[in-house]
Scaffold this motif. Sequence first.
Motif, PDB file in Angstrom:
ATOM      1  N   LEU A   1      -2.562   5.014   7.810  1.00 39.91           N
ATOM      2  CA  LEU A   1      -2.438   5.204   6.358  1.00 39.91           C
ATOM      3  C   LEU A   1      -2.948   3.982   5.606  1.00 39.91           C
ATOM      4  O   LEU A   1      -3.693   4.084   4.635  1.00 39.91           O
ATOM      5  N   PHE A   2      -2.506   2.812   6.102  1.00 38.05           N
ATOM      6  CA  PHE A   2      -2.903   1.562   5.469  1.00 38.05           C
ATOM      7  C   PHE A   2      -4.423   1.394   5.512  1.00 38.05           C
ATOM      8  O   PHE A   2      -5.070   1.108   4.502  1.00 38.05           O
TER       9      PHE A   2
ATOM     10  N   SER B   1       1.725   3.615  14.733  1.00 43.02           N
ATOM     11  CA  SER B   1       0.282   3.514  14.540  1.00 43.02           C
ATOM     12  C   SER B   1      -0.198   4.386  13.389  1.00 43.02           C
ATOM     13  O   SER B   1      -1.171   4.063  12.715  1.00 43.02           O
ATOM     14  N   ILE B   2       0.498   5.480  13.128  1.00 42.95           N
ATOM     15  CA  ILE B   2       0.064   6.360  12.047  1.00 42.95           C
ATOM     16  C   ILE B   2       0.184   5.645  10.692  1.00 42.95           C
ATOM     17  O   ILE B   2      -0.620   5.872   9.786  1.00 42.95           O
ATOM     18  N   VAL B   3       1.165   4.738  10.591  1.00 45.76           N
ATOM     19  CA  VAL B   3       1.313   3.983   9.344  1.00 45.76           C
ATOM     20  C   VAL B   3       0.161   2.992   9.196  1.00 45.76           C
ATOM     21  O   VAL B   3      -0.360   2.788   8.094  1.00 45.76           O
ATOM     22  N   PHE B   4      -0.267   2.407  10.314  1.00 49.00           N
ATOM     23  CA  PHE B   4      -1.473   1.573  10.257  1.00 49.00           C
ATOM     24  C   PHE B   4      -2.655   2.416   9.790  1.00 49.00           C
ATOM     25  O   PHE B   4      -3.502   1.955   9.024  1.00 49.00           O
TER      26      PHE B   4
ATOM     27  N   PHE C   1       2.183   9.485   1.860  1.00 55.58           N
ATOM     28  CA  PHE C   1       2.468   8.045   1.884  1.00 55.58           C
ATOM     29  C   PHE C   1       3.964   7.783   1.782  1.00 55.58           C
ATOM     30  O   PHE C   1       4.473   6.822   2.361  1.00 55.58           O
TER      31      PHE C   1
ATOM     32  N   LYS D   1     -10.807   3.383   1.294  1.00 58.19           N
ATOM     33  CA  LYS D   1     -10.899   3.653  -0.146  1.00 58.19           C
ATOM     34  C   LYS D   1     -11.112   2.401  -0.987  1.00 58.19           C
ATOM     35  O   LYS D   1     -12.146   2.245  -1.616  1.00 58.19           O
TER      36      LYS D   1
ATOM     37  N   THR E   1       0.830  -1.206   0.000  1.00 58.95           N
ATOM     38  CA  THR E   1       0.000   0.000   0.000  1.00 58.95           C
ATOM     39  C   THR E   1       0.861   1.251   0.000  1.00 58.95           C
ATOM     40  O   THR E   1       0.633   2.182  -0.774  1.00 58.95           O
TER      41      THR E   1
ATOM     42  N   TYR F   1      -0.891  13.927  -1.468  1.00 58.66           N
ATOM     43  CA  TYR F   1      -1.346  12.629  -0.960  1.00 58.66           C
ATOM     44  C   TYR F   1      -0.226  11.597  -1.075  1.00 58.66           C
ATOM     45  O   TYR F   1       0.111  10.898  -0.119  1.00 58.66           O
TER      46      TYR F   1
ATOM     47  N   THR G   1       2.854   9.656  17.379  1.00 62.02           N
ATOM     48  CA  THR G   1       2.204  10.705  16.595  1.00 62.02           C
ATOM     49  C   THR G   1       1.581  11.795  17.453  1.00 62.02           C
ATOM     50  O   THR G   1       1.874  12.976  17.289  1.00 62.02           O
TER      51      THR G   1
ATOM     52  N   PHE H   1      -6.670   3.622   5.842  1.00 64.94           N
ATOM     53  CA  PHE H   1      -7.321   4.626   5.001  1.00 64.94           C
ATOM     54  C   PHE H   1      -7.296   4.179   3.534  1.00 64.94           C
ATOM     55  O   PHE H   1      -8.322   4.185   2.851  1.00 64.94           O
ATOM     56  N   ALA H   2      -6.101   3.777   3.069  1.00 65.23           N
ATOM     57  CA  ALA H   2      -5.973   3.417   1.657  1.00 65.23           C
ATOM     58  C   ALA H   2      -6.762   2.158   1.320  1.00 65.23           C
ATOM     59  O   ALA H   2      -7.400   2.071   0.273  1.00 65.23           O
ATOM     60  N   ILE H   3      -6.721   1.158   2.208  1.00 65.73           N
ATOM     61  CA  ILE H   3      -7.348  -0.126   1.887  1.00 65.73           C
ATOM     62  C   ILE H   3      -8.821  -0.169   2.297  1.00 65.73           C
ATOM     63  O   ILE H   3      -9.708  -0.346   1.467  1.00 65.73           O
TER      64      ILE H   3
END
Lengths: 253, 294, 303
Positions: free
Chosen positions: C137-138, C132-135, B262, C145, B30, B258, B216, C140-142
Amino acid sequence: MDCDVKIRARNIDFYYRRSRALKNISLDVLKKRVTALIGPSGCGKSTFIRLFNRMNDLIPGARVEGQILLDGFDIYHPKTDVVSLRRRVGMVFQKPNPFPKSIFDNLAYGLTITDVRDKEFIEHKVIDSLKKAALYNEVKDRLHDNALMLSGGQQQRLCIARCLAVEPEVILFDEPAASLDPISTRKIEELLLELKNEYTIVIVTHNMQQAARVSDYTAFMYLGELVEYGDTERIFTVPKEKMTEEYLSGKFG
Amino acid sequence: MRHFRETIYKWIFSVLAFASLLFLTGIILTLFVESYPFFVRHDISESIFGLYWYPTYDPPEFGMLTLITASFVVTLGAMVVCIPIGVGTALFLQELASASQRAVLKPLIEILAGIPSIIFGFFGMIVVAPFLQRLLGIPTGLNAFTASLVLGIMATPTVASLAEDAVSFVPRSFREASLALGANRWQTLTRVVVPAAGSGISTAIILGIGRAVGETMVVLMVAGGAAVIPHSIFDPVRPMTATIAAEMGEAVMGSGHYGALFAIGLILFFITLAINIVAEIISRRFRLKLGLGR
Amino acid sequence: MKYKTIHTAEPFTAHPGKAIRMSDFSQALGFLFLGACAAFALFFLGSILYFVIVRGAPAISWEFLTSAPRKAMTQGGVAPAIVGTFSLTLGAIAFAFPLGLACAIYLTEYSPKTILVNIIRLSIANLAGIPSIVFGLFGFAIFVKVFGFGVSMLSGSLTLGIMALPGIISASQEAILAVPQSYKEASLALGATHWQTIARVVLPSSLPGILTGVILNVGRVAGETAAIMFTAATFYTRGYPDSIFSEVMALPYHIYALMTEGTHPESQTLIAYGSSLILLTLVLVVSSLAIILRQRQRRVYGL
């Protein structure tokens, strides 16, 4: 005779929490002799010698009553300095316990903690102690290898050498060969016989033959009590107490 | 029939066991897929080493060095706080605390390790920042220093707890040997126990670093959020995680912005991956050294 | 160590000349430093608890716990956020627990020593270290979306579940490995199959340990913010979520939003304190419970 006493234990009681592990033990350890403590496991022999360098201080909830005199001085006196006591009374443990450092650093440790900085002196002392412990020839080319690479028997002799480097007067051996093979055990015993010319030695063992081979005096302990103490040869040939005789003939223990 | 059932169960479990692998690959894929358009349109080294992060300008600029530097500075600051305090607390527990004190403090520290990061962020924003602002007479309390302090304190229980475990694994025989040679407790601690537990303590510290880098909420709320290279530790900064959190909501899907977010996620992922691998290697060595097996 | 003795002899020291040894001095200094470290850590962490409790307590009332926010977040309660946090956590655990347990069973009971199994172990270890922020992102994308779940309870729960997975796996593994080999051998020797042994001997005796591990992760999931920021959470909803596809309020995100958005800092801060107190209580109660349970179990197994 009295001048030959190195350690005198008088009416020692040792309590762990509520249980009484040692019961009124009095015993004299003679200078430059090997004294063996024998008895079945759990009889308190290890607990007893660990009083001589106050290693039992580490056990929470432990309490001693009575008196132990080293050269006439009370080692449990409030003003006694434990650190200097332990430098005079060294100890070798049941399981070899070299530090995870090099062979050299293991031996130098006892010197560097007293701020000895003279490198030449340290090196001399390290080599000298290794020779005394009959280990030098086996390790002279790899003094800077990790001590944990050595075999069990070599590790135990390293621990003896480490103890010698501090120049103690008394050395306590707590079943030093319990975890070793017969050949290594043999070597340790030979070493003990050599060391007794210079040091006062107390050895705990559950191996009766070992006690007979190396010691001058033997004390038999049972359930926290001193049953009999005397000349090794006499104890093994004509024990006074029935209990000693039964133990020596293998009826229990 | 029985045999058949056994085989079926085994297969079910083995398929489910792959979930973690699936998710990990999913995350990597991803991050790559979503940041790919960004990397196609922008020069990679220019982005990573660029100084200007103006994602909404026309044309936008995506220099990530400011963000990476910010993460680095804040993490370093957090380590300055949490290494001495965390390791010191671990050694205190091991060496000075009585058995009853340890019985209370050890679980307490573990419980404190579970305080959510949002609480730390909130506390930093509303108590620590104003306090430091007044105390030091600085223009804003929301800066790299405050973020480091709060982050460091947040990582302390984790480091203390793991370091305490490492120290307690050191065999008692080492300690006894040292004391029997006439060393005092401090010498025994610093020359025998700590070196023996050294790699275990390092693992604790590295995992603490991992926690600080990836955190974060604290940095989002306390670091101040300015995307410029800081000149002093009292300047506001914007670490990578805070950037993603703050801007994801407004980035148009599929836009350069965006993709850039990523891309930051991807960098973050590789940093923490590297940290984990190093921690794993060191902890394996630790277990071997003390003869604990795997 | 106490002692009782009649002192007839004088004490001795090896260094009669020196009053204080250097090493004793450094010991005193060193111990002082260690004490200071522990004191500082406890002071700072204690002050967090103090501020949150003392300033949060006035905000708490029955109305605060049971009603929805009113007047642009300046009044009313946080009930939807509490409900949201509960449902997100429940959803995450419902997803991660069976999966994590199955994985742990495979790794401890079935796993052949192959490269593939090592890869699984490695991926679990690495999954645990991802921020956790990367989770987020994941997720959100998967989920939001690609799968089209949108910003919803479902997306958030799945994201949180994946995040909790490594923790649940390793806790379960630890609990399963703590079951004495002799239990298994006894069962197998009675002619039970492998699966019967797992289901009737291994799992029942490791269940308390597994549940403890799960509870410990519940605390972490409930307090997580970054992973739900763009997958599930919203600043404001009128009422309660009516399906798994609706956006939810959540306590952690609510605190963040109160502090960074809106126009009435004063009244919002009080609500933020109140929300923090609720979240903190929730998380600390859950994790204390887990830690107390675990200590009790360790005593049972003699660990």
